[in-house]
Design a protein around this motif. Sequence first.
Motif, PDB file in Angstrom:
ATOM      1  N   PRO A   1     -13.027  11.324  71.303  1.00  0.00           N
ATOM      2  CA  PRO A   1     -12.408  10.173  70.632  1.00  0.00           C
ATOM      3  C   PRO A   1     -13.127   8.850  70.857  1.00  0.00           C
ATOM      4  O   PRO A   1     -12.759   7.844  70.246  1.00  0.00           O
ATOM      5  CB  PRO A   1     -11.011  10.135  71.253  1.00  0.00           C
ATOM      6  N   TYR A   2     -14.160   8.842  71.700  1.00  0.00           N
ATOM      7  CA  TYR A   2     -14.848   7.599  72.043  1.00  0.00           C
ATOM      8  C   TYR A   2     -16.099   7.352  71.198  1.00  0.00           C
ATOM      9  O   TYR A   2     -16.634   6.248  71.191  1.00  0.00           O
ATOM     10  CB  TYR A   2     -15.230   7.610  73.525  1.00  0.00           C
ATOM     11  N   THR A   3     -16.552   8.376  70.489  1.00  0.00           N
ATOM     12  CA  THR A   3     -17.796   8.270  69.733  1.00  0.00           C
ATOM     13  C   THR A   3     -17.502   8.115  68.246  1.00  0.00           C
ATOM     14  O   THR A   3     -16.776   8.936  67.660  1.00  0.00           O
ATOM     15  CB  THR A   3     -18.673   9.515  69.948  1.00  0.00           C
ATOM     16  N   GLN A   4     -18.052   7.083  67.638  1.00  0.00           N
ATOM     17  CA  GLN A   4     -17.832   6.854  66.218  1.00  0.00           C
ATOM     18  C   GLN A   4     -18.490   7.943  65.387  1.00  0.00           C
ATOM     19  O   GLN A   4     -19.646   8.302  65.604  1.00  0.00           O
ATOM     20  CB  GLN A   4     -18.390   5.490  65.801  1.00  0.00           C
ATOM     21  N   GLN A   5     -17.728   8.483  64.438  1.00  0.00           N
ATOM     22  CA  GLN A   5     -18.215   9.564  63.584  1.00  0.00           C
ATOM     23  C   GLN A   5     -18.374   9.035  62.160  1.00  0.00           C
ATOM     24  O   GLN A   5     -17.398   8.601  61.537  1.00  0.00           O
ATOM     25  CB  GLN A   5     -17.241  10.745  63.599  1.00  0.00           C
ATOM     26  N   THR A   6     -19.587   9.059  61.654  1.00  0.00           N
ATOM     27  CA  THR A   6     -19.861   8.562  60.309  1.00  0.00           C
ATOM     28  C   THR A   6     -19.036   9.329  59.277  1.00  0.00           C
ATOM     29  O   THR A   6     -18.934  10.555  59.332  1.00  0.00           O
ATOM     30  CB  THR A   6     -21.362   8.717  59.982  1.00  0.00           C
ATOM     31  N   GLY A   7     -18.448   8.582  58.357  1.00  0.00           N
ATOM     32  CA  GLY A   7     -17.653   9.183  57.307  1.00  0.00           C
ATOM     33  C   GLY A   7     -16.194   9.364  57.660  1.00  0.00           C
ATOM     34  O   GLY A   7     -15.407   9.847  56.838  1.00  0.00           O
ATOM     35  N   HIS A   8     -15.820   8.983  58.869  1.00  0.00           N
ATOM     36  CA  HIS A   8     -14.427   9.134  59.306  1.00  0.00           C
ATOM     37  C   HIS A   8     -13.814   7.787  59.676  1.00  0.00           C
ATOM     38  O   HIS A   8     -12.947   7.702  60.541  1.00  0.00           O
ATOM     39  CB  HIS A   8     -14.348  10.102  60.491  1.00  0.00           C
ATOM     40  N   GLU A   9     -14.263   6.734  59.017  1.00  0.00           N
ATOM     41  CA  GLU A   9     -13.791   5.384  59.347  1.00  0.00           C
ATOM     42  C   GLU A   9     -12.269   5.256  59.179  1.00  0.00           C
ATOM     43  O   GLU A   9     -11.605   4.575  59.963  1.00  0.00           O
ATOM     44  CB  GLU A   9     -14.508   4.353  58.469  1.00  0.00           C
ATOM     45  N   SER A  10     -11.713   5.918  58.172  1.00  0.00           N
ATOM     46  CA  SER A  10     -10.280   5.774  57.912  1.00  0.00           C
ATOM     47  C   SER A  10      -9.432   6.345  59.043  1.00  0.00           C
ATOM     48  O   SER A  10      -8.284   5.923  59.243  1.00  0.00           O
ATOM     49  CB  SER A  10      -9.912   6.467  56.598  1.00  0.00           C
ATOM     50  N   TYR A  11      -9.989   7.284  59.804  1.00  0.00           N
ATOM     51  CA  TYR A  11      -9.227   7.895  60.891  1.00  0.00           C
ATOM     52  C   TYR A  11      -9.043   6.958  62.083  1.00  0.00           C
ATOM     53  O   TYR A  11      -8.223   7.222  62.958  1.00  0.00           O
ATOM     54  CB  TYR A  11      -9.915   9.189  61.349  1.00  0.00           C
ATOM     55  N   ALA A  12      -9.819   5.872  62.096  1.00  0.00           N
ATOM     56  CA  ALA A  12      -9.699   4.899  63.181  1.00  0.00           C
ATOM     57  C   ALA A  12      -8.748   3.765  62.830  1.00  0.00           C
ATOM     58  O   ALA A  12      -8.471   2.920  63.686  1.00  0.00           O
ATOM     59  CB  ALA A  12     -11.075   4.332  63.516  1.00  0.00           C
ATOM     60  N   GLN A  13      -8.233   3.761  61.614  1.00  0.00           N
ATOM     61  CA  GLN A  13      -7.430   2.639  61.156  1.00  0.00           C
ATOM     62  C   GLN A  13      -5.936   2.921  61.280  1.00  0.00           C
ATOM     63  O   GLN A  13      -5.502   4.073  61.174  1.00  0.00           O
ATOM     64  CB  GLN A  13      -7.766   2.323  59.698  1.00  0.00           C
ATOM     65  N   PRO A  14      -5.148   1.880  61.497  1.00  0.00           N
ATOM     66  CA  PRO A  14      -3.691   2.059  61.489  1.00  0.00           C
ATOM     67  C   PRO A  14      -3.226   2.392  60.082  1.00  0.00           C
ATOM     68  O   PRO A  14      -3.978   2.226  59.113  1.00  0.00           O
ATOM     69  CB  PRO A  14      -3.168   0.693  61.949  1.00  0.00           C
ATOM     70  N   PRO A  15      -2.008   2.870  59.939  1.00  0.00           N
ATOM     71  CA  PRO A  15      -1.515   3.214  58.602  1.00  0.00           C
ATOM     72  C   PRO A  15      -1.437   1.979  57.715  1.00  0.00           C
ATOM     73  O   PRO A  15      -1.159   0.880  58.177  1.00  0.00           O
ATOM     74  CB  PRO A  15      -0.129   3.801  58.874  1.00  0.00           C
ATOM     75  N   ALA A  16      -1.698   2.167  56.439  1.00  0.00           N
ATOM     76  CA  ALA A  16      -1.574   1.074  55.488  1.00  0.00           C
ATOM     77  C   ALA A  16      -0.116   0.641  55.401  1.00  0.00           C
ATOM     78  O   ALA A  16       0.810   1.399  55.741  1.00  0.00           O
ATOM     79  CB  ALA A  16      -2.080   1.518  54.118  1.00  0.00           C
ATOM     80  N   ALA A  17       0.093  -0.582  54.927  1.00  0.00           N
ATOM     81  CA  ALA A  17       1.440  -1.149  54.896  1.00  0.00           C
ATOM     82  C   ALA A  17       2.393  -0.327  54.042  1.00  0.00           C
ATOM     83  O   ALA A  17       3.607  -0.298  54.301  1.00  0.00           O
ATOM     84  CB  ALA A  17       1.374  -2.587  54.385  1.00  0.00           C
ATOM     85  N   ASP A  18       1.864   0.358  53.021  1.00  0.00           N
ATOM     86  CA  ASP A  18       2.743   1.115  52.128  1.00  0.00           C
ATOM     87  C   ASP A  18       2.949   2.557  52.567  1.00  0.00           C
ATOM     88  O   ASP A  18       3.617   3.338  51.878  1.00  0.00           O
ATOM     89  CB  ASP A  18       2.197   1.086  50.696  1.00  0.00           C
ATOM     90  N   VAL A  19       2.388   2.936  53.719  1.00  0.00           N
ATOM     91  CA  VAL A  19       2.592   4.292  54.239  1.00  0.00           C
ATOM     92  C   VAL A  19       3.928   4.353  54.966  1.00  0.00           C
ATOM     93  O   VAL A  19       4.178   3.556  55.875  1.00  0.00           O
ATOM     94  CB  VAL A  19       1.448   4.699  55.200  1.00  0.00           C
ATOM     95  N   PRO A  20       4.813   5.258  54.573  1.00  0.00           N
ATOM     96  CA  PRO A  20       6.133   5.337  55.228  1.00  0.00           C
ATOM     97  C   PRO A  20       5.998   5.610  56.723  1.00  0.00           C
ATOM     98  O   PRO A  20       5.132   6.363  57.159  1.00  0.00           O
ATOM     99  CB  PRO A  20       6.822   6.518  54.510  1.00  0.00           C
ATOM    100  N   THR A  21       6.860   4.973  57.504  1.00  0.00           N
ATOM    101  CA  THR A  21       6.876   5.212  58.939  1.00  0.00           C
ATOM    102  C   THR A  21       7.344   6.638  59.225  1.00  0.00           C
ATOM    103  O   THR A  21       8.322   7.107  58.637  1.00  0.00           O
ATOM    104  CB  THR A  21       7.816   4.218  59.644  1.00  0.00           C
ATOM    105  N   VAL A  22       6.617   7.315  60.079  1.00  0.00           N
ATOM    106  CA  VAL A  22       6.982   8.675  60.443  1.00  0.00           C
ATOM    107  C   VAL A  22       7.997   8.616  61.588  1.00  0.00           C
ATOM    108  O   VAL A  22       7.676   8.152  62.684  1.00  0.00           O
ATOM    109  CB  VAL A  22       5.749   9.488  60.869  1.00  0.00           C
ATOM    110  N   ALA A  23       9.212   9.056  61.319  1.00  0.00           N
ATOM    111  CA  ALA A  23      10.260   9.071  62.344  1.00  0.00           C
ATOM    112  C   ALA A  23      10.259  10.416  63.031  1.00  0.00           C
ATOM    113  O   ALA A  23      10.380  11.464  62.368  1.00  0.00           O
ATOM    114  CB  ALA A  23      11.616   8.780  61.719  1.00  0.00           C
ATOM    115  N   VAL A  24      10.090  10.431  64.345  1.00  0.00           N
ATOM    116  CA  VAL A  24      10.141  11.680  65.097  1.00  0.00           C
ATOM    117  C   VAL A  24      11.358  11.674  65.996  1.00  0.00           C
ATOM    118  O   VAL A  24      11.777  10.625  66.500  1.00  0.00           O
ATOM    119  CB  VAL A  24       8.845  11.891  65.928  1.00  0.00           C
ATOM    120  N   SER A  25      11.939  12.839  66.187  1.00  0.00           N
ATOM    121  CA  SER A  25      13.159  12.962  66.985  1.00  0.00           C
ATOM    122  C   SER A  25      13.059  14.187  67.868  1.00  0.00           C
ATOM    123  O   SER A  25      12.019  14.868  67.900  1.00  0.00           O
ATOM    124  CB  SER A  25      14.380  13.088  66.052  1.00  0.00           C
TER     125      SER A  25
END
Length: 498
Positions: A471-495
């Motif tokens: 998880p410490y090494t940047q992987q080309t082509g996977h930039e989106s996996y390092a980003q927080p969810p976009a504002a319009d992405v529903p919050t995932v509720a876990v129980s």
Amino acid sequence: MAKLGGQAVDALFSGQATGCSFADLPSSFYTRVAPRSLSRPRLLHVNPAVAARLGLNDAALHSPAFLALCAGSGRLPGVEPMATVYSGHQFGVWAGQLGDGRAHLLGDVSGPQGAWEIQLKGSGRTPYSRMGDGWAVLRSSVREYLASQAMEGLGIPTTQALALVAADDTVIRETPETAAVVTRIAPSFVRFGHFEHWAHSALDQAALLDYVVTHWFPDCLAGQADHPDRAVAACLLLAEVTRRTARLMAQWQLVGFCHGVMNTDNMSILGLTLDYGPYGFMDAFQANHVCNHSDSLGRYAWNAQPAVAQWNLTRLAESLQVLGCTVPDLEAALAPFESVFLQAYHAGLAQKFGLAAWRPEDAELGDAWWALLHAQQADFTLAFRYLADVGTDEPAWLSLFADGGAARQWLDRYRLRLADDPRPQAERKAAMDRVNPLYVLRNHLAQHAIQAAQQGDASEIGRLMALLQDPYTQQTGHESYAQPPAADVPTVAVSCSS
């Protein structure tokens, strides 16, 4: 699916010893019970790195015998599956007898990399299921499978997942879902709750103590092998478990991990992260973040986890009084928790800040950091990761904060501290990038993998597993996996059903 055992499964572990050390305990500690068969089980994913620890090669992982073992119809040679009994405190309340309500211990495999217990989770009812069906759904199973790899990649002690099996069986939760089984391994799955269960019986507690100490804490018997004093051994064990748990809590806090259900029956005697249910890695930081939708009172919030662990250790200590341990001796064994936690936490925070060593006056800088992140709800992971670029790419770091002025004020204090701890920027950045992950298992990423898996597509699981292994090494082509969810992405509720 027909039962496969004997020679078929034996061939998987050729040249390795199999057995079940837990079966050496009195029969009251467990119940022999077979896993329930699945309808059309299929191997959705397997972790080759974990398989290597068991001495399993690629051919073995694609054999019918391996699928049978992970689906619950296979047996380790000479071992009948079992479910173990334990008790515990749940959400701070004594819950009485619990136990492996949906897990089956298949036994041990001993090879070049040590001895490992193999356990199935989601494999059907046991005498300890209470009102449950003993099944696990694909949704929660994918989450556990990915989480164990995420923690392993971060260097945090954890149980590990070997394989994920999907099936067609319908399981009713909030809505109908399909069943799945996770095969997981650990040196031992013994929990605080095992000791709590036998707090009333000196004879049984002594048997459990002897078993745990002999196998995993032999130093607790140093100098007293001929005539062991169990009260002494128990206090030595408690002291070591206290230290391990304190260090584990520091590691959780420093990556923004919330367990979600830190009941005493979910605490490992080996100091492992155990039972991934309603867990979460924080996106926007809130010190009192609660990841478990079922935790309405916030007992297991991020900032409460160290105190809860200490409380759980005290319950463990109380269970050892039956062995003749005195209250002063037990208190002395518990006493190192705060100092060990703070030492590990401060050392880790210094590394994440790029400091050569922690100084007492750095506590103010650290407190101001958490206050800034909390007030601005900045992304936990990226706030640390981008901090390494201060001086070369400050806009990226500042973009995480709504109030740039407040962020710059903290940055000025940080620069002053760095000026007193000189190191070339490139060297500091490299050191910080080795301890501040770029990729963590964010809930929305896990959800994408779950949705794909529900359609029979395991490719997203594979991509996440590859990223989480490093998880410490940047992987080309996977930039989106390092980003927080976009504002319009529903919050995932876990129980707790997760």
